[in-house]
Design a protein around this motif. Sequence first.
Motif, PDB file in Angstrom:
ATOM      1  N   SER A 251       0.817  -1.227   0.000  1.00 15.16           N
ATOM      2  CA  SER A 251       0.000   0.000   0.000  1.00 15.16           C
ATOM      3  C   SER A 251       0.846   1.269   0.000  1.00 15.16           C
ATOM      4  CB  SER A 251      -0.942  -0.011   1.210  1.00 15.16           C
ATOM      5  OG  SER A 251      -0.212  -0.094   2.423  1.00 15.16           O
ATOM      6  N   PHE A 252       2.023   1.212  -0.627  1.00 20.92           N
ATOM      7  CA  PHE A 252       2.926   2.368  -0.608  1.00 20.92           C
ATOM      8  C   PHE A 252       2.249   3.608  -1.171  1.00 20.92           C
ATOM      9  CE2 PHE A 252       6.210   5.072  -2.531  1.00 20.92           C
ATOM     10  CZ  PHE A 252       7.009   5.311  -1.432  1.00 20.92           C
ATOM     11  N   HIS A 253       1.614   3.498  -2.339  1.00 13.12           N
ATOM     12  CA  HIS A 253       0.892   4.621  -2.943  1.00 13.12           C
ATOM     13  C   HIS A 253      -0.572   4.538  -2.521  1.00 13.12           C
ATOM     14  CE1 HIS A 253       4.286   5.805  -5.450  1.00 13.12           C
ATOM     15  NE2 HIS A 253       4.395   4.574  -5.877  1.00 13.12           N
ATOM     16  N   ARG A 254      -0.994   5.440  -1.654  1.00 11.87           N
ATOM     17  CA  ARG A 254      -2.346   5.349  -1.097  1.00 11.87           C
ATOM     18  C   ARG A 254      -3.414   5.414  -2.177  1.00 11.87           C
ATOM     19  NH1 ARG A 254      -6.597   8.277   1.026  1.00 11.87           N
ATOM     20  NH2 ARG A 254      -7.421   7.470   3.022  1.00 11.87           N
ATOM     21  N   ALA A 255      -3.323   6.414  -3.071  1.00 10.39           N
ATOM     22  CA  ALA A 255      -4.354   6.580  -4.099  1.00 10.39           C
ATOM     23  C   ALA A 255      -4.413   5.361  -5.016  1.00 10.39           C
ATOM     24  CB  ALA A 255      -4.092   7.848  -4.904  1.00 10.39           C
ATOM     25  N   ARG A 256      -3.240   4.846  -5.384  1.00 11.47           N
ATOM     26  CA  ARG A 256      -3.229   3.660  -6.250  1.00 11.47           C
ATOM     27  C   ARG A 256      -3.812   2.452  -5.528  1.00 11.47           C
ATOM     28  NH1 ARG A 256      -0.317  -0.862  -7.022  1.00 11.47           N
ATOM     29  NH2 ARG A 256      -0.236  -1.725  -9.153  1.00 11.47           N
ATOM     30  N   THR A 257      -3.524   2.319  -4.233  1.00 11.74           N
ATOM     31  CA  THR A 257      -4.062   1.202  -3.471  1.00 11.74           C
ATOM     32  C   THR A 257      -5.581   1.226  -3.472  1.00 11.74           C
ATOM     33  OG1 THR A 257      -2.099   1.204  -2.045  1.00 11.74           O
ATOM     34  CG2 THR A 257      -4.053   0.037  -1.227  1.00 11.74           C
ATOM     35  N   LEU A 258      -6.145   2.411  -3.253  1.00  9.42           N
ATOM     36  CA  LEU A 258      -7.604   2.536  -3.272  1.00  9.42           C
ATOM     37  C   LEU A 258      -8.158   2.228  -4.664  1.00  9.42           C
ATOM     38  CD1 LEU A 258      -8.005   5.757  -1.096  1.00  9.42           C
ATOM     39  CD2 LEU A 258      -8.578   3.413  -0.426  1.00  9.42           C
ATOM     40  N   GLU A 259      -7.493   2.736  -5.701  1.00  5.92           N
ATOM     41  CA  GLU A 259      -7.930   2.459  -7.075  1.00  5.92           C
ATOM     42  C   GLU A 259      -7.875   0.965  -7.378  1.00  5.92           C
ATOM     43  OE1 GLU A 259      -6.620   3.432 -11.717  1.00  5.92           O
ATOM     44  OE2 GLU A 259      -5.381   4.132 -10.039  1.00  5.92           O
ATOM     45  N   LEU A 260      -6.776   0.331  -6.992  1.00  2.00           N
ATOM     46  CA  LEU A 260      -6.617  -1.099  -7.245  1.00  2.00           C
ATOM     47  C   LEU A 260      -7.683  -1.909  -6.518  1.00  2.00           C
ATOM     48  CD1 LEU A 260      -5.125  -3.608  -8.233  1.00  2.00           C
ATOM     49  CD2 LEU A 260      -3.504  -3.317  -6.341  1.00  2.00           C
ATOM     50  N   CYS A 261      -7.898  -1.609  -5.249  1.00  3.05           N
ATOM     51  CA  CYS A 261      -8.885  -2.359  -4.473  1.00  3.05           C
ATOM     52  C   CYS A 261     -10.284  -2.209  -5.072  1.00  3.05           C
ATOM     53  CB  CYS A 261      -8.876  -1.890  -3.021  1.00  3.05           C
ATOM     54  SG  CYS A 261      -7.426  -2.416  -2.088  1.00  3.05           S
ATOM     55  N   ARG A 262     -10.638  -1.002  -5.472  1.00  2.73           N
ATOM     56  CA  ARG A 262     -11.964  -0.788  -6.052  1.00  2.73           C
ATOM     57  C   ARG A 262     -12.110  -1.513  -7.383  1.00  2.73           C
ATOM     58  NH1 ARG A 262     -11.289   5.417  -4.057  1.00  2.73           N
ATOM     59  NH2 ARG A 262     -12.066   5.078  -1.925  1.00  2.73           N
ATOM     60  N   ALA A 263     -11.020  -1.555  -8.167  1.00  4.16           N
ATOM     61  CA  ALA A 263     -11.069  -2.257  -9.455  1.00  4.16           C
ATOM     62  C   ALA A 263     -11.208  -3.762  -9.248  1.00  4.16           C
ATOM     63  CB  ALA A 263      -9.820  -1.937 -10.268  1.00  4.16           C
ATOM     64  N   VAL A 264     -10.463  -4.335  -8.283  1.00  4.61           N
ATOM     65  CA  VAL A 264     -10.560  -5.760  -8.003  1.00  4.61           C
ATOM     66  C   VAL A 264     -11.953  -6.101  -7.476  1.00  4.61           C
ATOM     67  CG1 VAL A 264      -9.705  -7.614  -6.496  1.00  4.61           C
ATOM     68  CG2 VAL A 264      -8.087  -6.061  -7.623  1.00  4.61           C
ATOM     69  N   GLU A 265     -12.478  -5.257  -6.594  1.00  6.54           N
ATOM     70  CA  GLU A 265     -13.821  -5.479  -6.062  1.00  6.54           C
ATOM     71  C   GLU A 265     -14.857  -5.447  -7.185  1.00  6.54           C
ATOM     72  OE1 GLU A 265     -16.943  -3.557  -2.779  1.00  6.54           O
ATOM     73  OE2 GLU A 265     -15.108  -2.464  -3.348  1.00  6.54           O
ATOM     74  N   ALA A 266     -14.767  -4.453  -8.075  1.00  2.00           N
ATOM     75  CA  ALA A 266     -15.733  -4.315  -9.157  1.00  2.00           C
ATOM     76  C   ALA A 266     -15.651  -5.478 -10.144  1.00  2.00           C
ATOM     77  CB  ALA A 266     -15.503  -2.996  -9.889  1.00  2.00           C
ATOM     78  N   ASP A 267     -14.447  -6.010 -10.357  1.00  2.00           N
ATOM     79  CA  ASP A 267     -14.283  -7.107 -11.307  1.00  2.00           C
ATOM     80  C   ASP A 267     -14.923  -8.393 -10.800  1.00  2.00           C
ATOM     81  OD1 ASP A 267     -12.921  -7.959 -13.873  1.00  2.00           O
ATOM     82  OD2 ASP A 267     -12.061  -9.407 -12.480  1.00  2.00           O
ATOM     83  N   GLY A 268     -14.910  -8.581  -9.494  1.00  6.14           N
ATOM     84  CA  GLY A 268     -15.635  -9.698  -8.903  1.00  6.14           C
ATOM     85  C   GLY A 268     -15.071 -11.076  -9.159  1.00  6.14           C
ATOM     86  N   SER A 269     -13.734 -11.206  -9.201  1.00  5.35           N
ATOM     87  CA  SER A 269     -13.134 -12.525  -9.422  1.00  5.35           C
ATOM     88  C   SER A 269     -13.408 -13.472  -8.263  1.00  5.35           C
ATOM     89  CB  SER A 269     -11.625 -12.391  -9.641  1.00  5.35           C
ATOM     90  OG  SER A 269     -10.981 -11.998  -8.436  1.00  5.35           O
ATOM     91  N   GLY A 270     -13.556 -12.903  -7.068  1.00  2.00           N
ATOM     92  CA  GLY A 270     -13.843 -13.728  -5.896  1.00  2.00           C
ATOM     93  C   GLY A 270     -12.651 -14.453  -5.328  1.00  2.00           C
ATOM     94  N   VAL A 271     -11.419 -14.084  -5.762  1.00  2.00           N
ATOM     95  CA  VAL A 271     -10.209 -14.733  -5.258  1.00  2.00           C
ATOM     96  C   VAL A 271      -9.717 -13.990  -4.015  1.00  2.00           C
ATOM     97  CG1 VAL A 271      -7.817 -15.371  -5.765  1.00  2.00           C
ATOM     98  CG2 VAL A 271      -9.561 -15.531  -7.559  1.00  2.00           C
ATOM     99  N   PRO A 272      -9.719 -14.613  -2.840  1.00  2.00           N
ATOM    100  CA  PRO A 272      -9.208 -13.939  -1.640  1.00  2.00           C
ATOM    101  C   PRO A 272      -7.696 -13.782  -1.713  1.00  2.00           C
ATOM    102  CG  PRO A 272      -9.723 -16.216  -1.141  1.00  2.00           C
ATOM    103  CD  PRO A 272     -10.185 -15.981  -2.554  1.00  2.00           C
ATOM    104  N   TRP A 273      -7.164 -12.805  -0.963  1.00  2.00           N
ATOM    105  CA  TRP A 273      -5.733 -12.534  -1.067  1.00  2.00           C
ATOM    106  C   TRP A 273      -5.167 -12.001   0.236  1.00  2.00           C
ATOM    107  CZ3 TRP A 273      -4.675  -7.094  -1.120  1.00  2.00           C
ATOM    108  CH2 TRP A 273      -5.788  -6.271  -1.411  1.00  2.00           C
ATOM    109  N   TRP A 274      -3.835 -11.925   0.247  1.00  2.00           N
ATOM    110  CA  TRP A 274      -3.045 -11.542   1.422  1.00  2.00           C
ATOM    111  C   TRP A 274      -1.941 -10.618   0.930  1.00  2.00           C
ATOM    112  CZ3 TRP A 274      -3.614 -13.488   6.497  1.00  2.00           C
ATOM    113  CH2 TRP A 274      -2.580 -13.210   7.389  1.00  2.00           C
TER     114      TRP A 274
END
Length: 455
Positions: A251-274
């Motif tokens: 999460s080094f880049h805060r804005a990118r982290t938020l963008e990435l998380c929202r994109a993964v959520e919207a895509d809905g692959s359903g793959v959990p991660w760490w």
Amino acid sequence: MRLGKVMLVSPKTSFGRDLQRTYAGGLGTVCKDEDFLLPPLDLMRLAGVLREDAEDITVTDEEVTGTVCATPGSTVICQVSLPSLHEDAARIAAFRAQGARCYAYAGIRSPAQWRVLFEQGGCEGILLPESITFVRAALDGDTTVPGFVTPQNLLEPRHHQPDFGDLAAEPLPARDLVDHTPYMFPPIALTGITSINGSFGCPYPCRFYCPYPLSEGRKVRTYPVERIVAEFRQCAELGITAAVFRDPVFSFHRARTLELCRAVEADGSGVPWWCETRIDRLDEEVVAALVAAGCVGVEVGVESGDPQMQATAVRKRLDLDAVRRFHTLARRMDLKLVFLFLVGLPAETRMSIRRTFDFILELGLADNEFNLSIITPYPGTELHRIAVDNGWVDGEQNAFTSHHAVMHTDRLSVADLEQATSFVDELHAVCRPAATPRERAEFQERLHAWSEQDA
């Protein structure tokens, strides 16, 4: 001209499944009593780049499949790590004896270790992480490729300062070439997990002892968000059950982290991660976005529970109250945690080790919510230079596992660090659910008596 048969191999070693080659910035660690196994991500990345030019390409983890043989005239790339370097070199020599052209893939940036691979393994070249983008040219003999080390150029400074190519142009890892069923990471899945990189590099001053900036560089470089989303889709299509990000600071880049998380959520692959990151790069909004996007848990570096160590030696400069607040936040947001601690820095004392253990008990961490490593002077770091100059290094290279005492300091002997390792095992035991308050109190009493011998 197309390549013939290409084999990308993670060699079998005497360490067995305990050897985690991708940890410690790719130098590798040996994690005993920790039942997890990650697939060879860098080999899958290399395969993704090479597969269009190869007549036949395979990715093999010999700890899973057993040993394999090379065919005459084939090209073999072996992933090597620091603790297993001599065994890996012997495996390369065996492939050479079978008639293969052999290369090593390593995160190690030290001519002394490179010479082992050339002299004992007889490999034609060493591919460092930045060479992945350019690997086809390296195999064609282009010695100007960034991160391609040969016996003739191993002392050139460019191989000690990473020069990376365009991550956006890199194909997806060839995950379809690997059966992911044997791979596991117990906090999220006991079978079928994979690894992902969303970024590389770390700019923080803990590079004094941490090898990630050494192998990946100090500049944080990121894949495009759409690329990461495509990797999640790939994982879902292949039936992969979960993913572990190997970014040093997810999460080094805060804005990118938020963008990435929202994109993964919207895509809905359903793959959990760490993922792994820093506490000072997480806040409530970021944690909420992580959880919404399928993040099950995070690893965060704390290093020490001693305020003085944090202020002077640890390089993270963490306020322990911030650790306490984040612990409370993660609990409330149902985010799993693993706190990473480190014992044995040059300023460490028995008393500061005691304070770290007491801090873990104060937080009420379960035995699977923390990891305690012993300081390792990784070649190429400033700590290694200081340790060599002061005559502190005691252990052989195959003991550079992050769980063995391989150096002393002016304040702690190897015996002190070995005793600390014994206390680590006891600490895990008293943090298990079955442990009683009396057992915890007796442990602390023994720990405190030991620590007071500093006085």
